[in-house]
Design a protein around this motif. Structure first.
Motif, PDB file in Angstrom:
ATOM      1  N   MET A 143       0.388  -1.183  -0.145  1.00  0.00           N
ATOM      2  CA  MET A 143       0.065   0.040  -0.030  1.00  0.00           C
ATOM      3  C   MET A 143       0.938   1.289   0.114  1.00  0.00           C
ATOM      4  O   MET A 143       0.632   2.064  -0.971  1.00  0.00           O
ATOM      5  N   TYR A 144       1.576   1.568   0.915  1.00  0.00           N
ATOM      6  CA  TYR A 144       2.518   2.288   0.566  1.00  0.00           C
ATOM      7  C   TYR A 144       3.322   2.902   0.049  1.00  0.00           C
ATOM      8  O   TYR A 144       3.132   4.084  -0.699  1.00  0.00           O
ATOM      9  N   PHE A 145       4.527   1.877  -0.499  1.00  0.00           N
ATOM     10  CA  PHE A 145       4.915   2.096  -1.655  1.00  0.00           C
ATOM     11  C   PHE A 145       4.639   2.208  -3.074  1.00  0.00           C
ATOM     12  O   PHE A 145       4.533   3.458  -3.760  1.00  0.00           O
ATOM     13  N   PRO A 146       3.620   1.212  -3.050  1.00  0.00           N
ATOM     14  CA  PRO A 146       2.998   1.661  -4.243  1.00  0.00           C
ATOM     15  C   PRO A 146       2.030   3.318  -4.366  1.00  0.00           C
ATOM     16  O   PRO A 146       2.035   4.052  -5.578  1.00  0.00           O
ATOM     17  N   ALA A 147       1.511   4.105  -3.331  1.00  0.00           N
ATOM     18  CA  ALA A 147       0.478   5.234  -3.206  1.00  0.00           C
ATOM     19  C   ALA A 147       2.744   5.907  -2.778  1.00  0.00           C
ATOM     20  O   ALA A 147       2.116   6.346  -4.134  1.00  0.00           O
ATOM     21  N   GLY A 168       1.721  15.080 -13.988  1.00  0.00           N
ATOM     22  CA  GLY A 168       0.313  14.728 -14.757  1.00  0.00           C
ATOM     23  C   GLY A 168      -0.207  14.006 -15.349  1.00  0.00           C
ATOM     24  O   GLY A 168      -0.444  13.313 -15.132  1.00  0.00           O
ATOM     25  N   MET A 169      -0.660  14.686 -16.693  1.00  0.00           N
ATOM     26  CA  MET A 169      -1.673  13.849 -17.460  1.00  0.00           C
ATOM     27  C   MET A 169      -1.271  12.335 -17.697  1.00  0.00           C
ATOM     28  O   MET A 169      -1.632  11.624 -18.938  1.00  0.00           O
ATOM     29  N   GLU A 170       0.729  13.125 -17.963  1.00  0.00           N
ATOM     30  CA  GLU A 170       1.201  11.231 -18.619  1.00  0.00           C
ATOM     31  C   GLU A 170       1.722  11.154 -17.961  1.00  0.00           C
ATOM     32  O   GLU A 170       3.091   9.600 -18.054  1.00  0.00           O
ATOM     33  N   ALA A 171       0.699  10.674 -16.416  1.00  0.00           N
ATOM     34  CA  ALA A 171       1.321   9.265 -15.145  1.00  0.00           C
ATOM     35  C   ALA A 171       1.008   8.359 -16.166  1.00  0.00           C
ATOM     36  O   ALA A 171       0.038   8.285 -16.786  1.00  0.00           O
ATOM     37  N   SER A 172       2.018   7.057 -15.644  1.00  0.00           N
ATOM     38  CA  SER A 172       1.804   5.768 -16.155  1.00  0.00           C
ATOM     39  C   SER A 172       1.791   5.377 -15.218  1.00  0.00           C
ATOM     40  O   SER A 172       3.175   4.233 -14.837  1.00  0.00           O
ATOM     41  N   PRO A 173       0.692   4.533 -15.210  1.00  0.00           N
ATOM     42  CA  PRO A 173       0.527   3.660 -14.128  1.00  0.00           C
ATOM     43  C   PRO A 173       1.594   1.568 -14.078  1.00  0.00           C
ATOM     44  O   PRO A 173       2.226   1.538 -13.650  1.00  0.00           O
ATOM     45  N   THR A 174       1.900   1.850 -15.500  1.00  0.00           N
ATOM     46  CA  THR A 174       2.147   0.879 -16.341  1.00  0.00           C
ATOM     47  C   THR A 174       3.786   1.061 -15.833  1.00  0.00           C
ATOM     48  O   THR A 174       4.398   0.203 -15.100  1.00  0.00           O
ATOM     49  N   LYS A 175       4.630   2.677 -15.470  1.00  0.00           N
ATOM     50  CA  LYS A 175       6.543   2.703 -15.056  1.00  0.00           C
ATOM     51  C   LYS A 175       5.671   2.726 -13.754  1.00  0.00           C
ATOM     52  O   LYS A 175       6.628   2.590 -13.137  1.00  0.00           O
ATOM     53  N   VAL A 176       4.453   3.480 -12.878  1.00  0.00           N
ATOM     54  CA  VAL A 176       4.688   3.190 -10.843  1.00  0.00           C
ATOM     55  C   VAL A 176       5.058   1.767 -10.977  1.00  0.00           C
ATOM     56  O   VAL A 176       5.931   1.539 -10.382  1.00  0.00           O
ATOM     57  N   TYR A 177       3.794   0.829 -10.998  1.00  0.00           N
ATOM     58  CA  TYR A 177       4.193  -0.376 -11.564  1.00  0.00           C
ATOM     59  C   TYR A 177       5.536  -1.106 -11.698  1.00  0.00           C
ATOM     60  O   TYR A 177       6.395  -1.866 -10.828  1.00  0.00           O
ATOM     61  N   GLU A 178       6.022  -0.875 -12.368  1.00  0.00           N
ATOM     62  CA  GLU A 178       7.430  -0.902 -12.961  1.00  0.00           C
ATOM     63  C   GLU A 178       8.702  -0.882 -11.781  1.00  0.00           C
ATOM     64  O   GLU A 178       8.962  -1.229 -11.588  1.00  0.00           O
ATOM     65  N   ARG A 179       8.548   0.205 -11.449  1.00  0.00           N
ATOM     66  CA  ARG A 179       9.378   1.119 -10.751  1.00  0.00           C
ATOM     67  C   ARG A 179       9.154   0.207  -8.845  1.00  0.00           C
ATOM     68  O   ARG A 179      10.520   0.242  -8.282  1.00  0.00           O
ATOM     69  N   TRP A 180       7.708   0.407  -8.291  1.00  0.00           N
ATOM     70  CA  TRP A 180       7.766  -0.588  -7.681  1.00  0.00           C
ATOM     71  C   TRP A 180       7.784  -1.979  -7.582  1.00  0.00           C
ATOM     72  O   TRP A 180       8.754  -2.291  -6.762  1.00  0.00           O
ATOM     73  N   LEU A 214      12.418  -2.401   1.070  1.00  0.00           N
ATOM     74  CA  LEU A 214      11.688  -3.078   1.887  1.00  0.00           C
ATOM     75  C   LEU A 214      12.792  -3.318   3.172  1.00  0.00           C
ATOM     76  O   LEU A 214      12.388  -2.646   4.472  1.00  0.00           O
ATOM     77  N   PHE A 215      13.934  -3.643   2.100  1.00  0.00           N
ATOM     78  CA  PHE A 215      15.195  -4.206   3.674  1.00  0.00           C
ATOM     79  C   PHE A 215      15.709  -2.468   4.268  1.00  0.00           C
ATOM     80  O   PHE A 215      15.776  -2.115   5.284  1.00  0.00           O
ATOM     81  N   ALA A 216      15.617  -1.027   3.764  1.00  0.00           N
ATOM     82  CA  ALA A 216      15.663  -0.221   4.162  1.00  0.00           C
ATOM     83  C   ALA A 216      14.340   0.356   5.340  1.00  0.00           C
ATOM     84  O   ALA A 216      15.481   0.837   6.371  1.00  0.00           O
ATOM     85  N   LEU A 217      13.203  -0.148   4.494  1.00  0.00           N
ATOM     86  CA  LEU A 217      12.437   0.400   5.838  1.00  0.00           C
ATOM     87  C   LEU A 217      12.644  -0.082   6.906  1.00  0.00           C
ATOM     88  O   LEU A 217      12.719  -0.004   7.796  1.00  0.00           O
ATOM     89  N   TRP A 218      13.011  -1.875   7.200  1.00  0.00           N
ATOM     90  CA  TRP A 218      13.084  -2.611   7.937  1.00  0.00           C
ATOM     91  C   TRP A 218      13.664  -2.390   8.974  1.00  0.00           C
ATOM     92  O   TRP A 218      13.651  -2.219  10.280  1.00  0.00           O
ATOM     93  N   LYS A 219      14.551  -1.718   8.635  1.00  0.00           N
ATOM     94  CA  LYS A 219      16.278  -1.305   9.548  1.00  0.00           C
ATOM     95  C   LYS A 219      15.928  -0.166  10.127  1.00  0.00           C
ATOM     96  O   LYS A 219      16.141  -0.123  11.517  1.00  0.00           O
TER      97      LYS A 219
END
Length: 454
Positions: A112-116, A127-139, A147-152
């Motif tokens: 939830m947190y990182f995808p958001a 803006g309007m050029e935002a791509s959910p596909t690119k968001v998924y790829e980066r996530w 996650l490892f950085a977060l947990w520490k």
């Protein structure tokens, strides 16, 4: 402080939202000003962090930590109010605490947190050029390092928060702790997602226009001789340009082509299953820096297969291709490099970036050529040469540029430009159209440009 505490207790959501928004914005500003030392603040990036702090860290996390967790774990607030001795004897409360930490760190944050966060950054910046596909790829690409950085930081912090804070205090405590985390996240994920080629192309074009006869560094890397000349200042006076160019080691073959071992038939390398990283490191130069850096990578299971190094006065920069046995090992290595885990004191001043890359796969129909350009320097020369190459379908594998001072017949010195590179192109290159463009470029630049096929 008592007024603030009273307001926070009476209006927990409003206080949490406002505090989270302000804290997230300030954290990113601290990174931009004091860590990255930017001359101009990236306000779009800062707006992305502020929006994320307001919408997600404030509203969504409050709803999760207070109403939802209160229903799932009705005894949580009573457990937080107990003394340490009472907590130690309350095994059901300890189990509920562990369950809360697990849900927060293993379900809420990764899914939830990182995808958001990535979606907010994409929408605010594009803006309007935002791509959910690119968001998924980066996530997905950054999943394990994030996650490892977060947990520490957050596993112990969350355990302390859920164990001792009343419900209304959970969001302020989270916001205070995340002051450090947001700085880490801003450093790791705050920058632009432009490719290296796009960034270099933009920088080169700007430098061409603004700096004219000064030294220009190319796309792929700089060979050892060019780096040495750059560090020494490049102040030279030569009376005969052609004679100098024929005898000078500056224009010798690129480094990957001059060693006898590399001129032999290459041995096949087994790359199946390997993961690849592009690692860059820059900082103050000192003796033994390369040794320490390579040992740091080696100790964590990484193998350096190729590198480009450059010393500019007292500063040192290196770009490395690093392979690891699998994606999990590469993610661990990447997280350690980004966070400085296990680095010696000698490496503390280095700025390190690392990202996973796909292995190169040149199809069999590709041909390799060597490009060379020499002539008096002028603004835009790199841009114009590479534009002609790109229009013919050439992809730049390596590019080295250099500028020297040359004296003419009138005794005055002028900057003389040298460019050498390796490019690849499909078998069917439109030779006639390409040669026509090349001839026009030679005329407009008054330069000697050659393309030699391997």
């Amino acid at each position: 402080m008592s007024i603030i505490a009273t307001f926070a207790r009476a209006n927990p959501m409003a206080f949490g939202v406002g505090f989270s928004c302000a804290k997230t914005s300030v954290s990113d500003l601290v990174v931009q000003v004091f860590v990255e030392r930017r001359e101009n603040i990236d306000w779009k990036r800062n707006a992305a962090f502020a929006s994320f702090g307001f919408g997600y860290l404030g509203i969504v996390q409050y709803s999760l930590y207070v109403p939802v967790f209160s229903r799932l774990f009705p005894q949580a607030e009573k457990f937080a109010a107990k003394s340490l001795r009472e907590k130690a004897a309350d095994f059901k409360g300890q189990a509920a605490l562990a369950a809360q930490v697990f849900l927060d760190q293993c379900v809420h944050h990764p899914f939830m947190y990182f995808p958001a966060f990535y979606m907010t950054k994409e929408v605010v910046c594009l803006g309007m050029e935002a791509s959910p596909t690119k968001v998924y790829e980066r996530w997905s690409e950054n999943f394990w390092p994030d996650l490892f950085a977060l947990w520490k930081l957050w596993v112990p912090a969350t355990a302390m928060n859920f164990a001792f804070s009343p419900m209304w205090m959970r969001i302020p405590v989270v916001a205070s702790t995340s002051l450090i985390w947001t700085c880490i996240l801003s450093s790791m994920r705050g920058g632009s997602d432009e490719t290296a080629a796009e960034v270099n192309a933009e920088v080169l074009h700007e430098k061409d226009e603004e700096r004219g006869g000064e030294v220009m560094l190319g796309f792929g890397g700089v060979d050892a001789r060019a780096a040495e000349l750059f560090a020494q200042g490049l102040a030279r006076r030569v009376s005969n340009v052609d004679d100098y160019l024929e005898k000078s080691p500056v224009v010798r073959s690129l480094t990957r082509r001059v060693t006898p071992a590399e001129q032999q038939e290459p041995k096949p390398v087994q790359t199946q299953g390997l993961a690849h990283l592009c690692v860059t490191a820059s900082g103050r130069d000192r003796v033994g820096l390369v040794t320490q850096l390579s040992k740091w990578i080696y100790d964590r299971g990484g193998s350096i297969t190729g590198s480009k190094m450059l010393r500019m006065n007292d500063d040192f920069t290196v770009v490395m291709h690093v392979i690891s046995k699998d994606k999990t090992s590469a993610s661990h290595l990447r997280a350690d490099l980004l966070l400085g885990e296990g680095a010696t004191k000698d490496l503390s001043g280095l700025h390190v970036t690392a990202r996973e890359i796909k292995p190169s796969s040149h199809p069999g129909s590709m041909r390799e050529a060597r490009v060379r350009c020499t002539g008096y320097d002028r603004p835009g020369i790199v841009y114009q040469v590479t534009e002609v190459l790109a229009s013919a379908g050439f992809n730049i594998d390596e590019l080295t540029t250099d500028t020297i001072r040359v004296s003419g017949k009138d005794g005055k010195t002028r900057p003389f430009f040298l460019l050498e590179g390796v490019v690849t192109a499909p078998e069917k290159v439109p030779i006639q159209a390409f040669e026509k463009k090349l001839e026009g470029l030679r005329s407009s630049l008054d330069a000697k440009i050659t393309v030699t096929w391997s």
